[in-house]
Write an enzyme that holds these catalytic residues in place. Structure first.
Site, mmCIF file in Angstrom:
data_model
loop_
_atom_site.group_PDB
_atom_site.id
_atom_site.type_symbol
_atom_site.label_atom_id
_atom_site.label_comp_id
_atom_site.label_asym_id
_atom_site.label_seq_id
_atom_site.Cartn_x
_atom_site.Cartn_y
_atom_site.Cartn_z
ATOM 1 N N PHE A 222 1.428 1.679 6.276
ATOM 2 C CA PHE A 222 0.586 2.730 5.697
ATOM 3 C C PHE A 222 1.145 3.284 4.388
ATOM 4 O O PHE A 222 0.856 4.420 4.008
ATOM 5 C CB PHE A 222 0.355 3.864 6.709
ATOM 6 C CG PHE A 222 -0.195 3.384 8.024
ATOM 7 C CD1 PHE A 222 -1.469 2.835 8.083
ATOM 8 C CD2 PHE A 222 0.563 3.435 9.181
ATOM 9 C CE1 PHE A 222 -1.984 2.359 9.292
ATOM 10 C CE2 PHE A 222 0.061 2.955 10.395
ATOM 11 C CZ PHE A 222 -1.219 2.420 10.447
ATOM 12 N N GLU A 226 6.474 0.881 1.649
ATOM 13 C CA GLU A 226 6.347 0.221 0.346
ATOM 14 C C GLU A 226 7.672 0.316 -0.391
ATOM 15 O O GLU A 226 8.113 -0.639 -1.010
ATOM 16 C CB GLU A 226 5.211 0.870 -0.476
ATOM 17 C CG GLU A 226 5.024 0.210 -1.839
ATOM 18 C CD GLU A 226 3.796 0.678 -2.607
ATOM 19 O OE1 GLU A 226 2.835 1.178 -1.992
ATOM 20 O OE2 GLU A 226 3.803 0.538 -3.850
ATOM 21 N N ARG A 304 -2.443 7.777 -9.876
ATOM 22 C CA ARG A 304 -3.663 7.477 -9.133
ATOM 23 C C ARG A 304 -4.439 8.762 -8.808
ATOM 24 O O ARG A 304 -5.664 8.746 -8.712
ATOM 25 C CB ARG A 304 -3.377 6.658 -7.871
ATOM 26 C CG ARG A 304 -4.614 5.928 -7.367
ATOM 27 C CD ARG A 304 -4.298 4.999 -6.213
ATOM 28 N NE ARG A 304 -4.046 3.632 -6.592
ATOM 29 C CZ ARG A 304 -4.996 2.711 -6.818
ATOM 30 N NH1 ARG A 304 -6.270 3.020 -6.707
ATOM 31 N NH2 ARG A 304 -4.664 1.482 -7.162
ATOM 32 N N PHE A 338 -2.703 6.642 -1.830
ATOM 33 C CA PHE A 338 -1.727 6.694 -2.918
ATOM 34 C C PHE A 338 -2.054 7.779 -3.944
ATOM 35 O O PHE A 338 -2.138 7.515 -5.146
ATOM 36 C CB PHE A 338 -1.702 5.315 -3.583
ATOM 37 C CG PHE A 338 -0.409 4.937 -4.265
ATOM 38 C CD1 PHE A 338 0.715 4.618 -3.535
ATOM 39 C CD2 PHE A 338 -0.330 4.872 -5.653
ATOM 40 C CE1 PHE A 338 1.886 4.232 -4.174
ATOM 41 C CE2 PHE A 338 0.846 4.496 -6.310
ATOM 42 C CZ PHE A 338 1.961 4.174 -5.554
ATOM 43 N N ALA A 502 -1.759 -1.163 -2.243
ATOM 44 C CA ALA A 502 -2.900 -0.998 -3.140
ATOM 45 C C ALA A 502 -4.146 -1.736 -2.626
ATOM 46 O O ALA A 502 -5.047 -2.049 -3.400
ATOM 47 C CB ALA A 502 -2.548 -1.437 -4.570
ATOM 48 N N GLU A 706 -7.603 0.785 2.044
ATOM 49 C CA GLU A 706 -7.448 2.221 1.792
ATOM 50 C C GLU A 706 -8.741 3.026 1.665
ATOM 51 O O GLU A 706 -8.804 4.158 2.143
ATOM 52 C CB GLU A 706 -6.603 2.433 0.521
ATOM 53 C CG GLU A 706 -5.180 1.978 0.666
ATOM 54 C CD GLU A 706 -4.468 1.956 -0.677
ATOM 55 O OE1 GLU A 706 -4.785 1.079 -1.504
ATOM 56 O OE2 GLU A 706 -3.625 2.825 -0.903
HETATM 57 N N1 MTE Z 1 -3.799 -1.178 8.666
HETATM 58 C C1 MTE Z 1 -2.879 -1.235 9.639
HETATM 59 N N2 MTE Z 1 -3.259 -1.604 10.878
HETATM 60 N N3 MTE Z 1 -1.572 -0.917 9.406
HETATM 61 C C2 MTE Z 1 -1.141 -0.515 8.163
HETATM 62 O O1 MTE Z 1 0.044 -0.229 7.973
HETATM 63 N N4 MTE Z 1 -1.786 -0.031 5.832
HETATM 64 C C3 MTE Z 1 -2.867 0.352 4.954
HETATM 65 C C4 MTE Z 1 -4.045 -0.611 5.075
HETATM 66 N N5 MTE Z 1 -4.380 -0.798 6.451
HETATM 67 C C5 MTE Z 1 -2.113 -0.436 7.117
HETATM 68 C C6 MTE Z 1 -3.449 -0.810 7.416
HETATM 69 C C7 MTE Z 1 -2.480 0.410 3.552
HETATM 70 S S1 MTE Z 1 -1.688 1.794 3.007
HETATM 71 C C8 MTE Z 1 -2.747 -0.611 2.679
HETATM 72 S S2 MTE Z 1 -2.343 -0.495 1.055
HETATM 73 C C9 MTE Z 1 -3.421 -1.833 3.109
HETATM 74 O O2 MTE Z 1 -3.658 -1.853 4.508
HETATM 75 C C10 MTE Z 1 -2.559 -3.025 2.700
HETATM 76 O O3 MTE Z 1 -3.025 -4.228 3.150
HETATM 77 P P1 MTE Z 1 -4.108 -5.093 2.340
HETATM 78 O O4 MTE Z 1 -3.706 -5.065 0.911
HETATM 79 O O5 MTE Z 1 -4.009 -6.399 2.976
HETATM 80 O O6 MTE Z 1 -5.407 -4.394 2.559
HETATM 81 N N1 LUZ Z 2 1.282 1.122 -4.998
HETATM 82 C C1 LUZ Z 2 1.612 0.953 -6.282
HETATM 83 C C2 LUZ Z 2 0.042 1.460 -4.627
HETATM 84 O O1 LUZ Z 2 2.769 0.677 -6.577
HETATM 85 N N2 LUZ Z 2 0.673 1.080 -7.218
HETATM 86 C C3 LUZ Z 2 -0.604 1.407 -6.935
HETATM 87 O O2 LUZ Z 2 -1.431 1.514 -7.828
HETATM 88 C C4 LUZ Z 2 -0.938 1.626 -5.583
HETATM 89 N N3 LUZ Z 2 -2.177 1.973 -5.236
HETATM 90 C C5 LUZ Z 2 -2.461 2.180 -3.954
HETATM 91 C C6 LUZ Z 2 -1.477 2.037 -3.006
HETATM 92 N N4 LUZ Z 2 -0.240 1.672 -3.351
HETATM 93 MO MO1 MOS Z 3 -0.760 1.291 0.780
HETATM 94 S S1 MOS Z 3 -0.387 3.262 0.335
HETATM 95 O O1 MOS Z 3 -0.900 0.842 -0.844
HETATM 96 O O2 MOS Z 3 0.780 0.808 1.203
#
Ligand code: MTE
Ligand code: LUZ
Ligand code: MOS
Length: 761
Positions: A222, A226, A304, A338, A502, A706
């Site tokens: 989540f 990162e 953002r 974010f 992201a 997101e």
């Molecule tokens: N879904 C689950 N089950 N667990 C997670 O940690 N992270 C969220 C989202 N959905 C998350 C989730 C976040 S913060 C992001 S940025 C996206 O998944 C990242 O994965 P994607 O780029 O494949 O969508």
């Molecule tokens: N992480 C990042 C992010 O480093 N840059 C982004 O623009 C961003 N946006 C959404 C979630 N994580």
């Molecule tokens: Mo999601 S906040 O971009 O890990």
């Protein structure tokens, strides 16, 4: 198409960090973290702890062979405190012991002498004292100052929105194993394997090519992993380097809550100007972001917030200013959205304020200002807008007027129970706002038994990205998805990865996988052409494991062809690279085209408030959501439901509380409440937006990770409507989350005021 992990999850066979088999001789780590939020570290006394049973070594800042620094964007974050402590929970020393219990016991015996310094926990206070992470950032469109002069209506106010604990089910952790030539293999629960590799290289002074980072999958990230998985991997690495033994550290829940950063709380001042037709003509906003004690990802998060400060609305004159304020809290970090959600909460507050004062419904102002095709965002990108389409399709399907009328009717009939309804449009830009991060790689092998192995830079954290990667390969090769295995994310197979973040992981890594598979397929077509007597490779295609010539089936199957290619010494492997085309941003003028595309949607949220007790139920969230064309509806609906519930939690019941001394009081699951099965909406209904537009998403399937979280903001405003329905004199301040306690105080705000003035009521 099911999530490929679902079977092994249910059977408990999926491998997480804690399932990695430990080697003999493994040591266990435990950190001693600062009990004081700000002070001079006079001494660290480890003498008692060193004598404790099972203790092998205690490490402090002075023991590090490399740099005592893990700050990724700014070098302002020591791995272990040196001379000063900046927040409660800041790592000061690390105990390594033969067992986990021994490590924890010994850590309690460490003593420090800390001379207290002034503690700042509030962003506005930090800003007033000049405590900033970096100079403020600003977006401008048109001329807000002048536009206010000619605005029919101008309203000013303040909005506050609290942070959020990630509460991934799997806590932070890492396992570092010494390998040849003083190298290290690191298993890490991280969204950013390369970020971990860099941090480890820095603190150990090893070159990156001696550090292998491997990620099986995460029990949730989540955003919390990162950047903030780095510290634990770096600590284990330092321990392994200094003892030449494997070191494991998986945080206990309360350690994780206490020591790691969260979603950024924000405070903001807004000014909104409308014309007589309820068009927003000017918007001015100042954000105060509570960054915590170090930069971490606060600056891109702040950016953002600016990018999304006008949400799905077109406002011709905007001036948005943002401060990243340094406080004595754990460094706050990425969290689903974010910074975008915080920016959106403020514009929604400004609109609600205007609606209150003008005596119109909030959605009337929302609807009239939705961004349209060709309108310019404050950062210069021209909208290809689905805002209106998602609004209208949601209205057609769910009938806003009827839902609002039902609530109104109910409220007439009921004195102490009130319903509230709110509309919540969302517009979220897809791409890392830092353009160079929008690249990914994929490594695809076809083996001589016809099976396919895929490795990408994407980390599986429950969002189903591995399933999507397998689907990409299966679709291009026209094979059953069972023939494809997506392997761990590993820095030896895929280098220099961007974090999985992201919402862009499926797009970036999916496109790289598509390219890799297409390249192999092209080679196979060239091998196949003479075998099926086709004139050229262009006449060859694949379907269901067979070769087709000019669209007609042949007897040549995948397995025979793959082996024939291998016999002819044709490569069955490919490592492909993808970089999102057409994006860029110029910070010197704060304009550009930062996003590959936007995701749009409109939700309607309904709640019922018990006006005697202040408690509420979330009745429904109905949304028309822009999937593009989903490549996996199971996974994507799961993402939407999860995102919505996480957003609802942020806006309603999840309340992070630090006291004035910077101590986290909501430090366990007994004091920090997230939505459970009883508090989720009774009904979540998702209508896919119908649109034929092309986009840069993988197979036109738009990012979904997101954006849905922000539908949760609607719950705040729905509760607010119910509170106002109980007593129109109650005009709640904009201060999220709207916990039941706050609802109760707002329902009786007039009474509370009288009581405070000493009157009997
Ligand atoms: N879904 C689950 N089950 N667990 C997670 O940690 N992270 C969220 C989202 N959905 C998350 C989730 C976040 S913060 C992001 S940025 C996206 O998944 C990242 O994965 P994607 O780029 O494949 O969508
Ligand atoms: N992480 C990042 C992010 O480093 N840059 C982004 O623009 C961003 N946006 C959404 C979630 N994580
Ligand atoms: Mo999601 S906040 O971009 O890990």
């Amino acid at each position: 198409m099911k999530n490929l992990d679902s079977k092994s999850h249910v059977r408990g066979e999926s491998v997480y960090l804690d399932d990695v088999t430990l080697l003999q001789g493994t040591l266990f780590a435990c950190v001693y973290d600062s009990p004081i939020a700000h002070g001079k570290l006079k001494s660290v006394d480890i003498s008692e702890a060193e004598k404790a049973a099972g203790v092998v070594r205690i490490i402090t800042a002075k023991d590090l062979i490399g740099e005592n620094q893990i700050g990724g964007i700014l070098p302002d974050e020591p791995l272990l405190a040196d001379g000063e402590v900046h927040f409660c929970g800041m790592p000061v020393a690390m105990v390594l012991a033969e067992t986990e219990e021994q490590a924890h016991r010994a850590a309690k015996l460490i003593k420090t002498e800390i001379e207290p310094l002034e503690i700042i926990t509030d962003a506005r206070e930090a800003q007033a004292k000049g405590e900033l992470i970096s100079p403020p950032k600003q977006f401008k469109l048109g001329d807000a100052e002048n536009a206010f002069k000619t605005s029919e209506h101008v309203f000013e106010g303040r909005a506050d929105v609290n942070g959020q604990e990630h509460l991934y089910i799997e806590t932070q952790g890492a396992y570092a194993v010494p390998i040849e030539q003083n190298g290290l293999k690191i298993y890490s629960s991280t969204q950013g394997p390369t970020a971990v590799q860099r941090a480890v290289a820095r603190v150990t002074a090893l070159p990156m090519n001696l550090i292998e980072v491997d990620v099986t999958r995460l029990g949730g990230g989540f955003g919390g992993k990162e950047d903030q998985a780095n510290a634990w991997a770096a600590l284990c690495a330092v321990g392994a380097q200094l003892t030449k033994r494997p070191v494991k550290y998986a945080l206990h829940r309360m350690e994780d809550m206490r020591m790691t950063g969260k979603r950024h709380p924000y405070s903001a001042d807004y000014k909104i100007g409308l014309d007589k037709d309820l068009r927003i003509v000017a918007y001015e906003v100042t954000f105060y972001q509570n960054a915590g004690a170090a930069c971490d990802l606060s600056l891109p998060v702040l950016e953002r917030t600016l990018f999304h400060s006008t949400n799905s609305y077109f406002i011709p004159n905007v001036s948005a200013l943002a401060y990243s304020c340094k406080t004595n809290l754990p460094p706050n970090t990425a969290f689903r959205g974010f910074g975008g959600p915080q920016g959106m909460f403020v514009i929604e507050s400004a609109i609600a304020h205007a609606a209150d004062k003008l005596g119109v419904s909030k959605d009337e102002i929302q609807r009239r200002n939705l961004i349209r095709d060709g309108d310019e965002f404050p950062y210069g990108q021209i909208a290809e807008s689905e805002a209106f389409a998602s609004w209208t399709q949601a209205d057609e399907k769910f009938d806003f007027a009827k839902l609002k009328a039902e609530a109104g009717e109910f409220n007439k009939q009921n004195k102490f129970i009130k319903k509230g309804v709110a509309l919540q449009p969302v517009c979220f830009g897809i791409s890392f706002t830092k353009t160079p991060m929008n690249q990914a790689r994929s490594l695809v092998h076809v083996y001589t038994d016809g099976s396919v192995a895929v490795s990408t830079g994407a980390v599986e954290m429950g969002q189903g990205v591995n399933t999507k990667m397998a689907q990409v390969a299966a679709r291009i090769f026209s094979l059953p998805v069972e023939r494809v295995k997506v392997h761990t994310t590993n820095t030896l197979r895929i280098a220099n990865t961007s974090p999985t973040a992201a919402s862009a992981a499926a797009d970036l890594n999916g496109k790289a996988t598509e390219i890799a598979c297409e390249t192999i397929l092209q080679r196979l077509k060239e091998v196949a052409a003479p075998l099926v007597e086709a004139e050229s490779a262009g006449d060859v295609s694949f379907k269901d494991g067979f070769v087709f010539r000019n669209g007609e089936s042949t007897n040549l199957d995948w397995l025979v062809l793959v082996n024939e290619a291998h016999m002819q010494r044709v490569s069955l492997s490919e490592h492909a690279h993808y970089a999102t085309p057409g994006i860029g941003f110029d910070w010197s003028i704060a304009k550009g085209h930062p996003f590959a595309y936007h995701v749009y949607g409109t939700a309607i949220v309904g709640v019922t408030v018990d006006c005697l007790r202040g408690i509420y139920t979330l009745d429904y969230v109905k949304a028309c959501h822009d999937f593009g064309s989903s490549m996996n509806t199971d996974v994507d609906f799961g993402q939407i439901e999860g995102g919505i519930v996480q957003g609802l939690g942020w806006m309603t019941m999840e309340e992070i509380f630090y006291d004035s001394q910077g101590k986290l009081r909501s430090n366990a699951l007994s004091t920090y409440k997230i939505p459970d099965i009883y508090s989720v909406p009774k009904e979540i209904e998702i209508l896919p937006l119908e649109t034929m537009r092309e986009n840069l998403a993988i197979f036109n399937s738009k990012a979904v990770g997101e954006p849905p979280l922000m539908y949760g903001i609607g719950a705040y405003f729905a509760i607010r409507e119910a509170v106002k329905a109980f007593n129109p004199e109650n005009i709640p301040a904009f201060d999220a989350p709207f916990t039941p306690e706050k609802v109760l105080l707002n329902l009786y705000s007039e009474t509370v005021k009288k009581m405070k003035a000493g009157n009997t009521v």
